[in-house]
Design an enzyme around this catalytic site. Structure first.
Site, PDB file in Angstrom:
ATOM      1  N   HIS A 337       0.808  -0.946   0.015  1.00 58.35           N
ATOM      2  CA  HIS A 337      -0.042   0.166   0.009  1.00 58.35           C
ATOM      3  C   HIS A 337       0.924   1.123   0.152  1.00 58.35           C
ATOM      4  O   HIS A 337       1.873   1.387   1.046  1.00 58.35           O
ATOM      5  CB  HIS A 337      -1.059   0.174   1.256  1.00 58.35           C
ATOM      6  CG  HIS A 337      -1.791   1.271   1.230  1.00 58.35           C
ATOM      7  ND1 HIS A 337      -3.020   1.112   0.544  1.00 58.35           N
ATOM      8  CD2 HIS A 337      -1.726   2.500   1.763  1.00 58.35           C
ATOM      9  CE1 HIS A 337      -3.849   2.127   0.671  1.00 58.35           C
ATOM     10  NE2 HIS A 337      -2.854   3.132   1.586  1.00 58.35           N
ATOM     11  N   ALA A 338       0.922   2.411  -1.150  1.00 54.75           N
ATOM     12  CA  ALA A 338       1.621   3.339  -1.018  1.00 54.75           C
ATOM     13  C   ALA A 338       1.569   4.296   0.144  1.00 54.75           C
ATOM     14  O   ALA A 338       0.464   4.328   0.458  1.00 54.75           O
ATOM     15  CB  ALA A 338       1.209   4.045  -2.321  1.00 54.75           C
ATOM     16  N   HIS A 367       0.504  11.883  -6.108  1.00 63.23           N
ATOM     17  CA  HIS A 367      -0.078  12.086  -4.724  1.00 63.23           C
ATOM     18  C   HIS A 367       0.934  11.831  -3.794  1.00 63.23           C
ATOM     19  O   HIS A 367       0.963  12.652  -2.771  1.00 63.23           O
ATOM     20  CB  HIS A 367      -1.234  10.975  -4.680  1.00 63.23           C
ATOM     21  CG  HIS A 367      -2.078  10.919  -3.349  1.00 63.23           C
ATOM     22  ND1 HIS A 367      -3.236  11.605  -3.109  1.00 63.23           N
ATOM     23  CD2 HIS A 367      -1.524  10.397  -2.128  1.00 63.23           C
ATOM     24  CE1 HIS A 367      -3.227  11.508  -1.890  1.00 63.23           C
ATOM     25  NE2 HIS A 367      -2.455  10.504  -1.232  1.00 63.23           N
ATOM     26  N   GLU A 368       1.676  10.928  -3.809  1.00 56.39           N
ATOM     27  CA  GLU A 368       2.681  10.473  -2.539  1.00 56.39           C
ATOM     28  C   GLU A 368       3.720  11.534  -2.596  1.00 56.39           C
ATOM     29  O   GLU A 368       4.100  11.940  -1.487  1.00 56.39           O
ATOM     30  CB  GLU A 368       2.958   9.109  -2.626  1.00 56.39           C
ATOM     31  CG  GLU A 368       2.070   7.914  -2.737  1.00 56.39           C
ATOM     32  CD  GLU A 368       1.280   8.136  -1.638  1.00 56.39           C
ATOM     33  OE1 GLU A 368       1.884   8.494  -0.192  1.00 56.39           O
ATOM     34  OE2 GLU A 368       0.154   7.500  -1.579  1.00 56.39           O
ATOM     35  N   HIS A 371       2.608  14.483  -0.568  1.00 54.52           N
ATOM     36  CA  HIS A 371       2.867  14.403   0.885  1.00 54.52           C
ATOM     37  C   HIS A 371       4.310  14.768   1.131  1.00 54.52           C
ATOM     38  O   HIS A 371       4.715  15.475   2.071  1.00 54.52           O
ATOM     39  CB  HIS A 371       2.592  12.963   1.284  1.00 54.52           C
ATOM     40  CG  HIS A 371       1.285  12.384   1.350  1.00 54.52           C
ATOM     41  ND1 HIS A 371       0.318  13.102   2.126  1.00 54.52           N
ATOM     42  CD2 HIS A 371       0.712  11.537   0.653  1.00 54.52           C
ATOM     43  CE1 HIS A 371      -0.925  12.399   1.995  1.00 54.52           C
ATOM     44  NE2 HIS A 371      -0.599  11.478   0.976  1.00 54.52           N
ATOM     45  N   GLU A 395      -3.871  14.694   2.377  1.00 53.42           N
ATOM     46  CA  GLU A 395      -4.504  13.929   1.025  1.00 53.42           C
ATOM     47  C   GLU A 395      -4.730  14.873  -0.028  1.00 53.42           C
ATOM     48  O   GLU A 395      -4.663  14.529  -1.069  1.00 53.42           O
ATOM     49  CB  GLU A 395      -5.581  13.177   1.622  1.00 53.42           C
ATOM     50  CG  GLU A 395      -5.260  11.959   2.714  1.00 53.42           C
ATOM     51  CD  GLU A 395      -4.268  11.015   2.523  1.00 53.42           C
ATOM     52  OE1 GLU A 395      -4.079  10.781   1.413  1.00 53.42           O
ATOM     53  OE2 GLU A 395      -3.569  10.808   3.451  1.00 53.42           O
ATOM     54  N   HIS A 497      -6.957  -0.347   5.434  1.00 54.32           N
ATOM     55  CA  HIS A 497      -7.199   0.951   6.081  1.00 54.32           C
ATOM     56  C   HIS A 497      -7.787   0.291   7.592  1.00 54.32           C
ATOM     57  O   HIS A 497      -7.899   0.968   8.730  1.00 54.32           O
ATOM     58  CB  HIS A 497      -7.898   2.209   6.041  1.00 54.32           C
ATOM     59  CG  HIS A 497      -7.261   2.867   4.520  1.00 54.32           C
ATOM     60  ND1 HIS A 497      -7.156   2.203   3.371  1.00 54.32           N
ATOM     61  CD2 HIS A 497      -6.473   3.919   4.680  1.00 54.32           C
ATOM     62  CE1 HIS A 497      -6.378   2.981   2.753  1.00 54.32           C
ATOM     63  NE2 HIS A 497      -5.994   4.026   3.449  1.00 54.32           N
ATOM     64  N   TYR A 507     -10.185  11.164   3.632  1.00 55.01           N
ATOM     65  CA  TYR A 507     -10.294  11.004   2.159  1.00 55.01           C
ATOM     66  C   TYR A 507     -11.536  11.726   1.513  1.00 55.01           C
ATOM     67  O   TYR A 507     -11.344  12.185   0.410  1.00 55.01           O
ATOM     68  CB  TYR A 507     -10.179   9.709   1.739  1.00 55.01           C
ATOM     69  CG  TYR A 507      -8.838   8.840   2.241  1.00 55.01           C
ATOM     70  CD1 TYR A 507      -7.479   9.259   1.712  1.00 55.01           C
ATOM     71  CD2 TYR A 507      -8.677   8.114   3.441  1.00 55.01           C
ATOM     72  CE1 TYR A 507      -6.296   8.680   1.991  1.00 55.01           C
ATOM     73  CE2 TYR A 507      -7.619   7.500   3.696  1.00 55.01           C
ATOM     74  CZ  TYR A 507      -6.274   7.643   3.100  1.00 55.01           C
ATOM     75  OH  TYR A 507      -5.112   7.077   3.599  1.00 55.01           O
TER      76      TYR A 507
END
Length: 652
Positions: A337-338, A367-368, A371, A395, A497, A507
């Site tokens: 899971h990224a 997306h990552e 962060h 997020e 999750h 999210y």
């Protein structure tokens, strides 16, 4: 180090001698700053141990996580004891008041020693069950979630093959962990109550609390504004899938069977885009062929360059040295899971991702990396302020970049496509592809924590655990199980999750916020035209507006941070609706013209489903793998640090 330890010991002695609450805010700030330095060290060590486990799931690394959880408990208790000596409820500085409230919270360290050890064993065991889950089919090797099962669901179109994957994944994950998860919930609730909360759900929601603000009411308002759009999209997609698979594969209740939507959890439907494309004559933009010619490092370089084009930070050398950017080829079990990691030292930031070379993962990379950019921007703040303004902000920052990156204009700009069509049909097709991700996700994003909050407050019990999970999926999403389910099952546990205990409403919040951010950044970039065509690439003005907000971390209330970038303190669904308005109008017209208007679904799940035992089982045999060790501090030094250093609340 010796000087630091001595100062920490003196601080503890002073605090132990205090008999009345300290009202001096200057002294509180001084303690808070010293605590921040200590917490950074402890956070760094904990992150390294967690990283070792996530990238090499072995009994040894699991044991190290458990050992460190005991040390973390002592940190948390000392922090809570020290913070509680101050009269923080009467502090004038709102940020200091907020942080001291959190620091006085012992978290799960409030539990007895026996129960604390138990909850940590349960937490690690739940995540291990998920991370090690594999399916086996006759004549085939073991199939992991990433990449095999994910790719099979994305590209597969055989009804029975999809059903086999769907049912057996839940057997290998949720069903196995059901009883442990229920015990885990009980202990979470006990810890929350010991810290003054009604239950664990109330504790989670406190991250959004602002004086006079009703978070749950705001969620309902936002969802009610967006639900009509989702219903039109659901109606349209269902009609297309019926045409492909046959109406006999669909229940009379109006639901879509969960295994037919190209995703293990039916949370996004982008992988069935080819079956539901509005205009077949206008081919959707597809950057995957060009991406497949790149290396994974080159994909991350493209993403890094997006941020530097805005005048923002490039990643550190430690990022390239330490990240896990693809699935290891040495056979070890990893949590694919990224995720993006902050090692609390101002330079070590990492991504853990089993990256695949396709358009979907190209977006996930951005997306990552969003962060990571957030980490880079607030790295110089005190430890407690190194977080998103609220859990949804982090997020949203990752996703707002994806809204630019996915545009045909941007893909052409970075050389991933040669050309693209610019007409109404192409625009509707493009928005459909985005809606199959963004709009489709909204009910799932809300129901995940709606389910857990109800479990935490006792509305849901062990007697109706799985039934209530499906009640929410049937009601909110219009999705139903493809085979009968029972209370022997725990299908929620098939989603990462849940066993990883990551709050999920963040999210949903982020899917609202990202469109507010997008509109504000597009305005700063001087964009003209429809919102869905905006790309902020190379706009220093947009970069400055974004960077100024990111630098705040959580040092201000989240409504202040929101105002800094959007000009308003309120979450609003209006920019999201504006972005998709042409598609929304098209869907309503299409459904009306084709006699589909009003074709909705029942709030109750269908009962006329096939028995689960009609699906072949998937069993893999073998012993859990063991792996390499990681250099660690001598135990005596670690225990000494545990007695002297203080840490804050921890986030998943």
């Amino acid at each position: 180090m010796a000087k630091y330890l001595i100062s920490s010991l003196i601080l503890l002695v002073i605090i132990v001698c205090v008999t009345t609450l300290n009202t001096n805010e200057d002294e509180a700030w001084a303690w808070f700053e010293e605590y921040s330095d200590a917490a950074s060290l402890v956070g760094n060590r904990g992150a390294k141990i967690s990283w070792a486990y996530a990238t090499n799931i072995t009994d040894y690394n699991q044991k190290r996580e458990l050992e460190y959880s005991e040390i973390r408990k002592e940190f948390t208790k000392q922090v809570a004891q020290n913070a509680s000596t101050f009269d923080f409820n009467n502090f004038q500085n709102s940020a200091l008041k907020r942080e001291f409230k959190w620091l006085a919270n012992k978290g799960t360290a409030a539990l007895s020693d026996i129960k604390f050890t138990r909850i940590n064993k349960l937490a690690i065991g739940l995540e291990s069950t998920y991370g090690k889950a594999k399916l086996c089919k006759t004549g085939k090797t073991e199939l992991s979630l990433e990449p095999e099962l994910t790719e099979m669901l994305a590209s597969g179109r055989n009804h029975d093959d999809l059903l086999w994957i769907w049912k057996n994944w839940r057997d290998a994950t949720g069903k196995v962990m059901r009883e442990d998860y229920l015990e885990f919930v009980e202990l979470q609730n006990e810890a929350a109550r010991l810290n003054g909360y009604a239950d664990a759900g109330a504790y989670w929601r406190d991250g959004y609390s602002i004086e006079g603000y009703d978070f749950r009411a705001d969620l309902e308002k936002l969802y009610s504004q967006l639900r009509p759009f989702y219903k039109e999209l659901h109606t349209y997609v269902k009609s297309k899938l019926k045409a492909y698979y046959g109406s006999d594969k669909f229940p009379d209740s109006g639901h879509i069977p969960a295994h037919l939507l190209g995703n293990m959890w039916a949370q996004t439907w982008v992988n069935v885009e080819d079956l539901v494309l509005p205009y077949e004559s206008s081919k959707p933009v597809n950057a995957t062929p060009a991406i497949q010619k790149l290396t994974i490092r080159e994909v991350f370089n493209i993403s890094d360059e997006f941020f530097t084009s805005l005048g923002l930070e490039t990643v550190t050398q430690e990022f390239w040295n330490n990240s896990m950017l693809e699935k290891p080829k040495d056979g070890r079990d990893v949590i694919c899971h990224a995720s993006a990691w902050d090692f609390s030292d101002g330079k070590d930031f990492r991504i853990k991702q089993c990256t695949r070379l396709n358009m979907e993962d190209f977006i996930t990379v951005h997306h990552e990396m969003g962060h990571i950019q957030y980490y880079l921007q607030y790295k110089d703040l005190l430890y407690s302020f190194r977080a998103g303004a609220n859990p949804g902000f982090h997020e949203a920052v990752g996703d707002v970049l994806a809204l630019s990156v996915s545009t045909p204009k941007h893909l052409k700009e970075v050389g991933l496509i040669d050309s693209y069509e610019e007409n109404d049909e192409a625009n509707i097709n493009y928005m459909m592809g985005i809606a199959l991700d963004k709009i489709v996700f909204l009910p799932f994003g809300k129901l995940m924590d709606d389910f857990r909050w109800a479990l935490f407050d006792g509305t849901i019990t062990s007697n109706d655990l799985n039934a209530q999970w499906w009640k929410r999926r049937c009601t909110y999403q219009g999705i139903s199980p493809p085979v009968k389910r029972s209370e022997n099952d725990f299908d929620a546990g098939g989603k990462y999750h849940i066993p990883a205990n990551v709050p999920y409403v963040r999210y949903f919040v982020s899917f609202v916020l990202q469109f507010q951010f997008h509109k504000a950044l597009c305005t700063a970039a001087g964009h003209t035209g429809p919102l869905h065509t905006c790309d902020i690439y190379r706009s220093k003005e947009a970069g400055k507006k974004l960077g100024d907000m990111l630098k705040l971390g959580s040092s201000e209330e989240w409504d202040i941070a929101l105002e800094a970038i959007t000009g308003t303190k309120n979450m609003s669904a209006e920019p999201l609706i504006e972005y998709f308005q042409p598609l929304y109008d098209w869907l309503k017209d299409y459904n009306e013209r084709n006699g589909l208007a009003g074709d909705t679904w029942s709030d109750e799940c269908p009962t006329d489903l096939p028995e689960a035992d009609t699906v072949d089982d998937a069993e893999c045999k073998g012993d859990p793998s063991t792996g390499s060790t990681l250099d660690q501090l001598p135990l005596c030094l670690t225990l000494l640090l545990a007695m002297l250093i203080h840490i804050p609340k921890l986030f998943n």
